[in-house]
Design a protein around this motif. Structure first.
Motif, PDB file in Angstrom:
ATOM      1  N   SER A  63       0.780  -1.233   0.000  1.00  0.00           N
ATOM      2  CA  SER A  63       0.000   0.000   0.000  1.00  0.00           C
ATOM      3  C   SER A  63       0.814   1.285   0.000  1.00  0.00           C
ATOM      4  O   SER A  63       0.254   2.360   0.196  1.00  0.00           O
ATOM      5  N   HIS A  64       2.117   1.239  -0.220  1.00  0.00           N
ATOM      6  CA  HIS A  64       2.883   2.476  -0.272  1.00  0.00           C
ATOM      7  C   HIS A  64       2.487   3.272  -1.509  1.00  0.00           C
ATOM      8  O   HIS A  64       2.283   2.716  -2.585  1.00  0.00           O
ATOM      9  N   ALA A  65       2.407   4.578  -1.345  1.00  0.00           N
ATOM     10  CA  ALA A  65       1.817   5.439  -2.366  1.00  0.00           C
ATOM     11  C   ALA A  65       2.481   5.291  -3.728  1.00  0.00           C
ATOM     12  O   ALA A  65       1.815   5.414  -4.766  1.00  0.00           O
ATOM     13  N   ASP A  66       3.774   5.030  -3.755  1.00  0.00           N
ATOM     14  CA  ASP A  66       4.455   4.938  -5.048  1.00  0.00           C
ATOM     15  C   ASP A  66       4.114   3.667  -5.809  1.00  0.00           C
ATOM     16  O   ASP A  66       4.501   3.519  -6.973  1.00  0.00           O
ATOM     17  N   HIS A  67       3.378   2.764  -5.182  1.00  0.00           N
ATOM     18  CA  HIS A  67       2.982   1.529  -5.863  1.00  0.00           C
ATOM     19  C   HIS A  67       1.510   1.495  -6.253  1.00  0.00           C
ATOM     20  O   HIS A  67       1.118   0.627  -7.029  1.00  0.00           O
ATOM     21  N   HIS A  68       0.709   2.409  -5.718  1.00  0.00           N
ATOM     22  CA  HIS A  68      -0.704   2.416  -6.117  1.00  0.00           C
ATOM     23  C   HIS A  68      -1.201   3.805  -6.517  1.00  0.00           C
ATOM     24  O   HIS A  68      -2.386   4.000  -6.781  1.00  0.00           O
ATOM     25  N   GLY A  69      -0.276   4.772  -6.621  1.00  0.00           N
ATOM     26  CA  GLY A  69      -0.680   6.131  -6.965  1.00  0.00           C
ATOM     27  C   GLY A  69      -1.282   6.269  -8.350  1.00  0.00           C
ATOM     28  O   GLY A  69      -1.995   7.237  -8.626  1.00  0.00           O
ATOM     29  N   GLY A  70      -1.009   5.317  -9.242  1.00  0.00           N
ATOM     30  CA  GLY A  70      -1.575   5.367 -10.590  1.00  0.00           C
ATOM     31  C   GLY A  70      -2.927   4.711 -10.725  1.00  0.00           C
ATOM     32  O   GLY A  70      -3.564   4.788 -11.789  1.00  0.00           O
ATOM     33  N   ASN A  71      -3.408   4.052  -9.659  1.00  0.00           N
ATOM     34  CA  ASN A  71      -4.690   3.346  -9.737  1.00  0.00           C
ATOM     35  C   ASN A  71      -5.824   4.243 -10.207  1.00  0.00           C
ATOM     36  O   ASN A  71      -6.611   3.894 -11.088  1.00  0.00           O
ATOM     37  N   ALA A  72      -5.956   5.414  -9.577  1.00  0.00           N
ATOM     38  CA  ALA A  72      -7.103   6.284  -9.825  1.00  0.00           C
ATOM     39  C   ALA A  72      -7.185   6.692 -11.292  1.00  0.00           C
ATOM     40  O   ALA A  72      -8.275   6.703 -11.887  1.00  0.00           O
ATOM     41  N   LEU A 117       3.338  10.243   0.078  1.00  0.00           N
ATOM     42  CA  LEU A 117       2.780   9.564   1.251  1.00  0.00           C
ATOM     43  C   LEU A 117       1.269   9.441   1.204  1.00  0.00           C
ATOM     44  O   LEU A 117       0.686   8.736   2.026  1.00  0.00           O
ATOM     45  N   LEU A 118       0.620  10.115   0.253  1.00  0.00           N
ATOM     46  CA  LEU A 118      -0.841  10.133   0.227  1.00  0.00           C
ATOM     47  C   LEU A 118      -1.312  10.034  -1.220  1.00  0.00           C
ATOM     48  O   LEU A 118      -1.428  11.042  -1.925  1.00  0.00           O
ATOM     49  N   ALA A 119      -1.587   8.821  -1.667  1.00  0.00           N
ATOM     50  CA  ALA A 119      -2.062   8.594  -3.029  1.00  0.00           C
ATOM     51  C   ALA A 119      -3.571   8.829  -3.096  1.00  0.00           C
ATOM     52  O   ALA A 119      -4.260   8.807  -2.071  1.00  0.00           O
ATOM     53  N   PRO A 120      -4.112   9.039  -4.291  1.00  0.00           N
ATOM     54  CA  PRO A 120      -5.571   9.106  -4.418  1.00  0.00           C
ATOM     55  C   PRO A 120      -6.187   7.767  -4.014  1.00  0.00           C
ATOM     56  O   PRO A 120      -5.584   6.712  -4.238  1.00  0.00           O
ATOM     57  N   PRO A 121      -7.381   7.776  -3.429  1.00  0.00           N
ATOM     58  CA  PRO A 121      -8.005   6.512  -3.010  1.00  0.00           C
ATOM     59  C   PRO A 121      -8.485   5.696  -4.198  1.00  0.00           C
ATOM     60  O   PRO A 121      -8.846   6.229  -5.244  1.00  0.00           O
ATOM     61  N   SER A 122      -8.455   4.398  -4.037  1.00  0.00           N
ATOM     62  CA  SER A 122      -9.067   3.486  -5.013  1.00  0.00           C
ATOM     63  C   SER A 122      -9.630   2.303  -4.244  1.00  0.00           C
ATOM     64  O   SER A 122      -9.028   1.849  -3.269  1.00  0.00           O
TER      65      SER A 122
END
Length: 299
Positions: A63-72, A117-122
């Motif tokens: 769940s680190h932001a750099d691994h799921h930041g592109g989801n949204a 540290l804070l990715a968009p939610p998905s």
């Protein structure tokens, strides 16, 4: 930047964080980790288009932001896609504010609410348990490698191993001497287990270039993790101190200069993780003194 092939039907998008693409054999592909932001996600989708592939699902290894930041960004284009993640990690991906809250210990200030540290939610759901499984039509083997994160999966597809952040490339280890972890003992165990895998022809770390030398990659990572533990122990042996003072000592020993609030809370967590390991090994002690938690060397 286009996708590079690791094996027939298995590709990756190189970047600050690597993304793995696993074809399902029917024109679809599972996306494993989507990068830090829209820019990486846009390149990932462009790479799929160039190969006439359509995304069929997303797996975030942790769940680190750099691994799921592109989801949204990807979900805006393909809203029907399902996002999968390991236990606990799925909650953070769904509610990303949990990451800076965990690091800071309270509602985080603006300086800790950056995209790092804070990715968009998905909306994430639980991934299948470790083992051979099918996600988004693609067949993959999930390997539990907790330590860097509370829970994390590495992904194996035949002779290809995507180690996620259980292993880092040499350049990443050199750039970040304090390799992030939430459980340093588990981090070491996970790396060692990956080193025991047989039949791996190429290993892709979450950060770094693919390599045919899994044994050497594991050895480099274990050495880096052990070096951090030793630096934390040496910092305690200088004299009893709290985490923040120990962080300053460790950074001095390892040549780390912190210039942002995010760097401080991340590195503070690393020192805390290694302190817990040393406490459990009986090499340091913990007491309350002067209204502070103080760590001291055990005789």
């Amino acid at each position: 930047m286009t996708l590079s092939s690791l094996a027939p039907g298995v590709h990756y998008l190189p970047g600050a964080v690597n993304s793995l693409v696993v074809e399902d054999g029917r024109g679809g592909a599972l996306l494993v980790d989507t990068g830090l932001d829209d820019g990486h996600a846009r390149k990932l989708l462009r790479g799929l288009t160039e190969r006439n592939l359509t995304p069929t699902g997303i797996l975030n290894t942790h769940s680190h932001a750099d691994h799921h930041g592109g989801n949204a960004f990807i979900l805006k284009k393909f809203p029907e896609l399902k996002v999968f993640a390991p236990p606990l990690e799925d909650a953070v991906i769904t509610h990303p504010i949990l990451e800076p809250i965990t690091l800071f210990g309270a509602r985080p200030p603006r300086e800790l609410q950056t995209k790092f540290l804070l990715a968009p939610p998905s909306p994430a759901r639980l991934a299948p348990e470790p083992g051979l499984t099918r996600i988004g039509g693609a067949v993959v083997e999930l390997l539990e490698v907790a330590g860097h994160a509370s829970m994390m999966y590495a992904v194996r597809v035949g002779e290809v191993l995507y180690a996620a952040d259980a292993l880092f490339g040499g350049a990443a280890l050199a750039k970040h001497p304090l390799v992030f972890c939430q459980d340093s003992a588990l981090q070491k165990e996970a790396a060692a287990r990956l080193g025991e895998l047989e039949g791996v022809r190429v290993t892709l770390p979450g950060h770094g270039d693919p390599t045919p030398d899994l044994t050497g990659l594991v050895a480099a990572n274990l050495a880096a993790y052990a070096r951090t533990t030793a630096a934390v122990l040496e910092a305690v042996q200088v004299g009893a101190a709290g985490v923040d003072d120990l962080l300053v000592r460790v950074c001095g020993a390892l040549g780390v200069t912190m210039e942002s609030a995010g760097a401080v809370v991340l590195n503070r967590a690393v020192v805390s993780a290694h302190l817990t390991e040393l406490l459990e090994r009986g090499e340091v002690g913990l007491r309350v003194a002067g209204n502070r938690l103080v760590f001291f060397p055990e005789a």
